[in-house]
Design a protein around this motif. Structure first.
Motif, PDB file in Angstrom:
ATOM      1  N   GLU A  34      44.212  19.906  52.172  1.00 27.91           N
ATOM      2  CA  GLU A  34      43.527  19.781  53.270  1.00 27.91           C
ATOM      3  C   GLU A  34      41.879  19.826  53.309  1.00 27.91           C
ATOM      4  OE1 GLU A  34      43.111  18.441  57.208  1.00 27.91           O
ATOM      5  OE2 GLU A  34      45.046  18.714  56.142  1.00 27.91           O
ATOM      6  N   GLU A  35      41.631  20.843  52.240  1.00 26.30           N
ATOM      7  CA  GLU A  35      40.348  21.140  52.083  1.00 26.30           C
ATOM      8  C   GLU A  35      39.710  19.890  51.309  1.00 26.30           C
ATOM      9  OE1 GLU A  35      39.929  24.580  49.595  1.00 26.30           O
ATOM     10  OE2 GLU A  35      40.540  26.000  51.097  1.00 26.30           O
ATOM     11  N   LYS A  53      40.582  16.644  51.625  1.00 27.25           N
ATOM     12  CA  LYS A  53      40.748  15.730  52.287  1.00 27.25           C
ATOM     13  C   LYS A  53      39.481  15.726  53.510  1.00 27.25           C
ATOM     14  CE  LYS A  53      45.662  14.427  52.786  1.00 27.25           C
ATOM     15  NZ  LYS A  53      46.800  14.466  53.646  1.00 27.25           N
ATOM     16  N   GLN A  54      39.445  17.013  53.959  1.00 22.28           N
ATOM     17  CA  GLN A  54      38.245  17.250  54.688  1.00 22.28           C
ATOM     18  C   GLN A  54      36.740  16.904  54.105  1.00 22.28           C
ATOM     19  OE1 GLN A  54      38.368  17.969  58.106  1.00 22.28           O
ATOM     20  NE2 GLN A  54      36.092  17.947  58.132  1.00 22.28           N
ATOM     21  N   HIS A  55      36.752  17.137  52.707  1.00 18.38           N
ATOM     22  CA  HIS A  55      35.540  17.203  52.008  1.00 18.38           C
ATOM     23  C   HIS A  55      35.145  15.535  51.909  1.00 18.38           C
ATOM     24  CE1 HIS A  55      32.341  17.593  49.049  1.00 18.38           C
ATOM     25  NE2 HIS A  55      33.003  16.998  48.233  1.00 18.38           N
ATOM     26  N   GLU A 115      33.963  14.047  55.019  1.00 22.01           N
ATOM     27  CA  GLU A 115      32.508  14.384  55.197  1.00 22.01           C
ATOM     28  C   GLU A 115      31.594  13.671  54.338  1.00 22.01           C
ATOM     29  OE1 GLU A 115      32.264  18.427  54.542  1.00 22.01           O
ATOM     30  OE2 GLU A 115      33.283  19.258  56.159  1.00 22.01           O
TER      31      GLU A 115
END
Length: 340
Positions: free
Chosen positions: A77-78, A80-82, A85
């Motif tokens: 999840e981290e 994917k978020q990165h 962004e």
């Protein structure tokens, strides 16, 4: 066994902390939790333990698996978020920048020429008439003084659909249609722009091309009226210094008939390759409406007279813009079209 499970957990934590892409996380999942993964291998060894040890070790394996899956999911999840962004930053639009102007189209040179010709005639009081491109032999030939055996029919390579239906070879059928649609006691003053069809294809001929026909019928119309009107038209199209001359010719639907020439637009009448060193360029045909045409369409030649003329729009455009190959108008080459 317990030490082995703890070592796997520690190795997974260390490797997760080093991951930089989603594929790295997936590789760790396969390495430890896949069918041939290290923690899966430990699970398969439970059968070798005693009944007393088996439950406790099984519990440790399940707990370790759950923690590893949770850690992998969190890291996934981290990342994917990165990635999201980074994508947002890379696709960021500065709304203060000027917008991109859309490419605007423009009129084709043939339409420009046709509109210029129409405007010239409209200022002289003509109206515009249009008719069918698939025409009856009756209107295309018979009503224009072309009997079935008339040799002038051989001058036009016609595209027949049936024995009596063809693609019109000229815009002249609208002379007959217009005359028959009007009261013989009322004056007629029209131009007829449109497409026509013949079996020709080379640098100066196309199987599809454009003509503009003109017709005036009224009491007291003379050849001098035709001459003055065409001189005014040609000088408006090609410039006030254009010289105009008339040469006797033959057309089945006019008598007397004439070919009209203008002084060469390239050399100003001095003589060049374009005008074959004569100083003149043929531009159109014209004449007084033949008495037979008037009779065939319900008019009395003893009471009224008229004149008609016809010209190729492509011919006008080629001379106006200095184009030496008619086929350029139809090849959709943007290098050519963008010049207009």
């Amino acid at each position: 066994m317990k030490e082995k499970i703890e070592a796997i957990k520690a190795a997974v934590r260390d490797q997760i902390n080093k991951t930089e892409a989603l594929q790295d996380v997936q590789d760790i999942r396969v390495k430890y939790l896949g069918k041939k993964g290290e923690l899966t291998a430990v699970m398969k060894e439970l059968g070798k333990l005693s009944k007393e040890e088996r439950p406790a070790v099984g519990q440790l394996v399940n707990t370790a698996r759950a923690k590893i899956e949770a850690a992998l999911a969190d890291r996934m999840e981290e990342l994917k978020q990165h990635e999201m962004e980074q994508k947002i930053q890379s696709e960021k639009i500065d709304i203060t920048l000027p917008g991109r102007k859309p490419v605007l189209g423009h009129m084709h040179p043939l339409h420009l020429t046709r509109r210029c010709m129409e405007n010239a005639f409209l200022k002289m009081g003509f109206s515009i008439a249009e008719g069918p491109e698939i025409e009856d032999d009756y209107y295309n030939f018979q009503c224009l003084n072309f009997p079935d055996d008339h040799p002038a029919r051989d001058m036009q390579d016609s595209m027949y659909i049936t024995d009596k239906i063809l693609l019109r070879t000229h815009t002249s059928p609208m002379q007959a249609r217009t005359l028959q649609a009007h009261n013989p006691n009322e004056p007629v003053k029209v131009i007829v722009p449109g497409k026509v069809y013949r079996w020709d294809y080379d640098a100066t001929h196309s199987p599809v091309f454009h003509q503009m026909e003109g017709l005036i019928v009224d009491k007291g119309i003379r050849f001098s009226d035709l001459k003055g009107m065409l001189e005014d038209f040609l000088r408006e199209i090609f410039g006030p210094k254009t010289k105009v001359r008339f040469r006797a010719s033959f057309f089945p639907f006019t008598e007397p008939s004439a070919e009209v020439d203008i002084s060469c637009v390239m050399c100003g009448g001095k003589g060049c390759r374009v005008c074959s060193h004569t100083g003149w360029l043929e531009i159109l045909g014209c004449g007084m409406v033949h008495p037979n045409v008037l009779r065939l369409n319900g008019y009395d030649p003893d009471k009224v007279s008229g004149f008609a003329f016809g010209m190729g729009v492509e011919r006008i455009a080629m001379l106006k813009y200095g184009i030496d190959d008619l086929r350029l108008f139809y090849e959709d080459d943007m290098r050519f079209l963008n010049q207009f």
